[in-house]
Design an enzyme around this catalytic site. Structure first.
Site, short mmCIF file in Angstrom:
data_model
loop_
_atom_site.label_atom_id
_atom_site.label_comp_id
_atom_site.label_asym_id
_atom_site.label_seq_id
_atom_site.Cartn_x
_atom_site.Cartn_y
_atom_site.Cartn_z
N ALA A 189 0.82 -1.10 -0.04
CA ALA A 189 0.13 0.08 -0.13
C ALA A 189 0.87 1.31 0.07
O ALA A 189 0.51 2.17 0.89
CB ALA A 189 -0.98 -0.02 1.23
N VAL A 191 3.03 4.07 -2.68
CA VAL A 191 2.58 5.02 -3.64
C VAL A 191 1.93 4.53 -4.88
O VAL A 191 0.84 4.80 -5.51
CB VAL A 191 3.80 6.17 -4.20
N VAL A 282 6.24 -3.30 -4.44
CA VAL A 282 6.74 -3.48 -2.99
C VAL A 282 7.99 -2.70 -2.71
O VAL A 282 8.94 -2.90 -1.93
CB VAL A 282 7.04 -4.97 -2.30
N GLY A 283 8.34 -1.73 -3.75
CA GLY A 283 9.29 -0.71 -3.68
C GLY A 283 10.24 -1.08 -5.00
O GLY A 283 9.98 -1.83 -5.98
N ASP A 324 17.45 7.92 -8.79
CA ASP A 324 16.91 6.65 -8.03
C ASP A 324 18.09 5.95 -7.53
O ASP A 324 18.17 5.04 -6.74
CB ASP A 324 15.98 5.86 -8.96
N HIS A 456 -10.59 34.12 -3.96
CA HIS A 456 -11.91 33.61 -3.54
C HIS A 456 -12.56 33.24 -4.54
O HIS A 456 -13.11 34.48 -5.33
CB HIS A 456 -12.61 34.34 -2.57
P1 FAD Z 1 15.15 6.42 -14.58
O1 FAD Z 1 13.98 7.40 -14.87
O2 FAD Z 1 14.83 4.94 -14.08
O3 FAD Z 1 15.83 6.26 -15.81
C1 FAD Z 1 17.44 5.47 -15.86
C2 FAD Z 1 17.50 5.46 -17.25
O4 FAD Z 1 18.82 4.87 -17.25
C3 FAD Z 1 16.78 4.62 -18.24
O5 FAD Z 1 16.21 5.03 -19.37
C4 FAD Z 1 17.34 3.21 -18.21
O6 FAD Z 1 17.22 2.88 -19.68
C5 FAD Z 1 18.81 3.80 -18.50
N1 FAD Z 1 19.98 3.09 -18.00
C6 FAD Z 1 20.13 1.99 -16.84
N2 FAD Z 1 21.34 1.36 -17.03
C7 FAD Z 1 21.81 1.84 -17.93
C8 FAD Z 1 23.00 1.72 -18.75
N3 FAD Z 1 24.03 0.89 -18.17
N4 FAD Z 1 23.56 2.28 -19.92
C9 FAD Z 1 22.59 3.06 -20.49
N5 FAD Z 1 21.44 3.44 -19.93
C10 FAD Z 1 21.26 2.97 -18.87
N6 FAD Z 1 8.05 9.80 -9.51
C11 FAD Z 1 7.66 10.99 -9.12
O7 FAD Z 1 8.30 11.79 -8.80
N7 FAD Z 1 6.01 11.37 -9.56
C12 FAD Z 1 5.52 10.36 -9.99
O8 FAD Z 1 4.33 10.66 -10.17
C13 FAD Z 1 5.85 9.04 -10.11
N8 FAD Z 1 4.95 8.10 -10.46
C14 FAD Z 1 5.72 6.89 -10.82
C15 FAD Z 1 4.85 5.70 -11.09
C16 FAD Z 1 5.51 4.34 -11.33
C17 FAD Z 1 4.40 3.38 -11.80
C18 FAD Z 1 6.81 4.33 -11.08
C19 FAD Z 1 7.15 2.79 -11.47
C20 FAD Z 1 7.69 5.53 -10.70
C21 FAD Z 1 6.96 6.69 -10.52
N9 FAD Z 1 7.88 7.51 -10.05
C22 FAD Z 1 7.07 8.89 -9.89
C23 FAD Z 1 9.42 7.49 -9.75
C24 FAD Z 1 9.89 7.93 -10.96
O9 FAD Z 1 9.76 7.18 -11.99
C25 FAD Z 1 11.51 7.81 -10.50
O10 FAD Z 1 11.85 8.17 -9.49
C26 FAD Z 1 12.41 8.38 -11.74
O11 FAD Z 1 12.06 8.02 -13.02
C27 FAD Z 1 13.92 8.32 -11.33
O12 FAD Z 1 14.69 8.88 -12.29
P2 FAD Z 1 16.05 8.56 -12.76
O13 FAD Z 1 16.50 9.50 -13.94
O14 FAD Z 1 16.92 8.13 -11.75
O15 FAD Z 1 16.05 7.03 -13.39
P1 NAD Z 2 6.70 1.95 -1.57
O1 NAD Z 2 7.97 2.05 -0.95
O2 NAD Z 2 6.15 3.59 -1.75
O3 NAD Z 2 5.67 1.16 -1.24
C1 NAD Z 2 5.95 -0.25 -0.89
C2 NAD Z 2 5.18 -0.96 0.01
O4 NAD Z 2 5.16 -2.12 0.03
C3 NAD Z 2 5.35 -0.59 1.51
O5 NAD Z 2 4.44 0.29 2.19
C4 NAD Z 2 5.85 -1.69 2.15
O6 NAD Z 2 5.69 -1.89 3.38
C5 NAD Z 2 4.95 -2.67 1.37
N1 NAD Z 2 5.58 -4.10 1.36
C6 NAD Z 2 7.06 -4.47 1.07
N2 NAD Z 2 6.99 -5.82 1.17
C7 NAD Z 2 5.92 -6.33 1.31
C8 NAD Z 2 5.24 -7.47 1.39
N3 NAD Z 2 6.26 -8.72 1.07
N4 NAD Z 2 4.05 -7.84 1.51
C9 NAD Z 2 3.13 -6.56 1.89
N5 NAD Z 2 3.51 -5.31 1.63
C10 NAD Z 2 4.96 -5.18 1.43
O7 NAD Z 2 7.19 1.46 -3.34
P2 NAD Z 2 6.50 1.45 -4.45
O8 NAD Z 2 4.85 1.85 -4.19
O9 NAD Z 2 6.71 0.16 -5.20
O10 NAD Z 2 6.87 2.49 -5.25
C11 NAD Z 2 8.40 2.58 -5.47
C12 NAD Z 2 8.96 3.93 -5.69
O11 NAD Z 2 8.19 4.70 -6.68
C13 NAD Z 2 8.65 4.71 -4.25
O12 NAD Z 2 10.04 5.11 -3.77
C14 NAD Z 2 7.78 5.91 -5.11
O13 NAD Z 2 8.33 7.26 -4.39
C15 NAD Z 2 8.02 5.95 -6.48
N6 NAD Z 2 6.76 6.50 -7.00
C16 NAD Z 2 6.48 7.65 -6.82
C17 NAD Z 2 5.07 8.06 -7.31
C18 NAD Z 2 4.51 9.54 -6.92
O14 NAD Z 2 5.51 10.32 -6.47
N7 NAD Z 2 3.45 9.84 -6.98
C19 NAD Z 2 4.25 7.30 -7.90
C20 NAD Z 2 4.77 5.88 -7.97
C21 NAD Z 2 5.94 5.38 -7.52
#
Ligand code: FAD
Ligand code: NAD
Length: 483
Positions: A189, A191, A282-283, A324, A456
């Protein structure tokens, strides 16, 4: 001789591509390597955020919200909707078009700024060399004065629920369902669980979210977390806390395949529940596979992230890591800010990221958002503080829009009145908290916000009133008696 760049960025997600653009703007000869390709082998810049993260999830959140509104809320406005239906493949196609449009935007920005875009996999070698392996498997070497690693993260998989086709999926698979699952299970549960669980619940799935922790949204202010939990319950999201998943079995064949999940409750008793689809969220974990040679000198921290200091320097002079793949919240905007900081540092400027003020937003409806310290953190720090809260139910704009669930909370230092945290669940919570971030960035007091004129009727008036309530001056609500 290998081509030499001032800056080579590995990864074109929101951390890497922003860093590359800023570096090029600062006059540095910059290359950005990324390996993400589409089914036709074409580069897809933008990383997780654009291809399978922030943007596609928001596209589906918006589509599903429109459907849900039409289904549930339009009638309260006197709008009749008969024979409403959802075409899931069309919704997914729209999402894909949004991604392509944004991919092209980054390609255009690279061209406009003179960033060299390289398609392939980058590996950091000793002596600030980067080996690039192209999609044809051929390798070449480029050298760089400065290297920035921005390779992002990958979803964590857990042994009890190995991914299986489109039945047990991670967040990426959950963006591709071609129909609405009747019974949808979500593990975690966090994000992603709340956002993607909401998408499919709005379209008609019965959603059960299994969360291992006993506390809901442990990182959020707990008053806001409790308020959010009540709202999600009304939306029929069945969130089961203290539910640790221990195993799963696939049953049935073809279209009638289902997944049976076993989980242990807080009391240790094992329960079983069956779903048509299961999302494991789960992260995420840092993506460091095959990224550097042992003699490159780069070290990881105890959690597997690339070890960096406050300014994203690794242990190797001239090599940085951002986004990340390093410590801190896994959020696109955090990585982008680090990207800008690193580009500025490389160009010889002074720069830093304010890690105290990274906004967190959960894009459910209503949104949950916060920045600064939670009440629990302030209490633990021993600081004296005061709190103002205000419900959307007393905000004219919110009532007019039938969006009156939720509240805004402002926490301020008891003596100095400086704002320490702003938290909200409700309409436009993300935008309101952003106003709080600007206030805190400028070291505003609660009184500064209280003395600011708000238009407002706006949702922002809830932030104004919460700031007024800090000193018991809220107008549209009786104030608590203060000692
Ligand atoms: P990434 O976006 O993961 O980009 C890394 C890039 O590196 C990729 O294109 C990959 O192909 C490339 N790469 C990896 N290894 C190599 C290599 N060796 N050589 C060349 N290229 C390589 N965050 C928010 O802030 N707001 C949100 O609403 C939000 N929603 C999300 C929803 C979902 C479903 C998920 C999964 C994540 C979400 N996130 C959100 C998290 C967000 O996507 C990440 O925090 C963000 O993309 C991280 O950016 P980054 O540039 O560090 O890495
Ligand atoms: P998260 O860390 O937000 O949540 C994972 C949840 O899974 C936690 O609450 C944890 O306690 C639970 N969990 C872990 N192992 C478990 C198990 N075995 N059984 C049941 N529950 C378990 O991770 P996420 O939702 O996968 O998101 C990954 C990352 O992507 C986050 O760091 C988040 O910041 C980023 N993200 C951000 C946004 C946004 O900013 N709106 C949206 C999506 C993702």
């Amino acid at each position: 001789m290998s081509e030499k760049f001032d800056v080579v960025v590995i990864g074109a997600g929101p951390a890497g591509y922003v860093c590359a653009i800023r570096a090029a703007q600062l006059g540095l000869k910059t290359a950005c390597i990324d390996k993400w390709i589409d089914e036709k082998g074409k580069a897809k810049l933008g990383g997780t955020c654009l291809n399978v993260g922030c943007i596609p999830s928001k596209a589906l959140l918006d589509s599903s919200h429109k459907f849900h509104e039409a289904h549930e809320s339009f009638k309260t406005h006197g709008i009749a909707m008969d024979n409403l239906s959802i075409n899931v493949p069309a919704m997914i196609t729209r999402k894909d078009k949004v991604i392509t449009q944004m991919n092209m935007g980054i390609t255009g920005l690279f061209k406009a700024n003179g960033v060299t875009s390289l398609l392939g996999s980058g590996k950091v070698m000793a002596g600030k060399q980067v080996e690039v392996t192209g999609m044809d498997g051929k390798t070449s070497l480029i050298s760089a004065e400065h290297i920035v690693i921005a390779t992002g993260s990958l979803p964590i998989e857990i042994p009890p629920t190995p991914l299986h086709k489109d039945i047990i999926v991670d967040s990426t698979g959950a963006l591709e369902f071609q129909g609405v699952p009747k019974r949808l299970g979500v593990i975690g549960a966090g994000v992603i669980g709340l956002e993607l669980g909401s998408v499919w619940a709005r379209l008609g799935s019965e959603v059960v979210i299994l969360e291992a922790m006993d506390t809901f949204l442990v990182a959020a202010d707990q008053q806001i977390a409790k308020e959010s939990a009540k709202i999600f319950k009304k939306q029929k999201l069945d969130i089961r806390l203290g539910a640790r998943v221990v195993g799963s079995e696939l049953k049935g064949k073809g279209k009638s395949k289902e997944v049976c999940v076993r989980y242990a409750g807080s009391d240790g008793a094992e329960q079983t529940i069956t779903f048509d689809k299961l999302i494991v969220c789960v992260g995420r974990r840092p993506y460091t596979e095959n990224l550097f040679t042992a003699d490159a000198g780069i070290n990881l921290d105890e959690r597997g992230f690339i070890f960096v200091d406050d300014q994203c320097r690794t242990d190797v002079p001239g090599v940085y890591a951002i986004g990340d793949v390093v410590r801190g919240p896994m959020l696109a905007h955090k990585g982008s800010e680090e990207g800008v900081m690193v580009a500025e540092l490389i160009a010889g400027k002074t720069a830093q990221v304010n890690y105290e003020l990274v906004p967190s937003i959960i894009y459910t409806h209503p949104e949950v958002a916060w920045a600064g310290k939670t009440e629990e953190q302030v209490k633990a720090s021993g600081e004296e503080y005061k709190v103002g809260t205000f419900p959307f139910a007393a905000i004219g704009r919110a009532v007019a829009a039938s969006e009156s669930d939720g509240m805004v909370k402002v926490i301020a230092h008891k003596e100095t009145d400086r704002i320490l945290g702003v938290h909200a669940v409700g309409p436009c919570a993300a935008e309101l908290v952003q106003q709080g971030v600007i206030s805190m960035e400028f070291h505003a007091s609660a009184e500064d916000l209280a003395l600011t004129m708000f238009g407002h009727p706006t949702f922002g008036e809830a932030l104004h009133e919460a700031a007024l309530a800090v000193d018991g001056h809220a107008i549209h609500m009786p104030n608590r008696k203060r000692k």
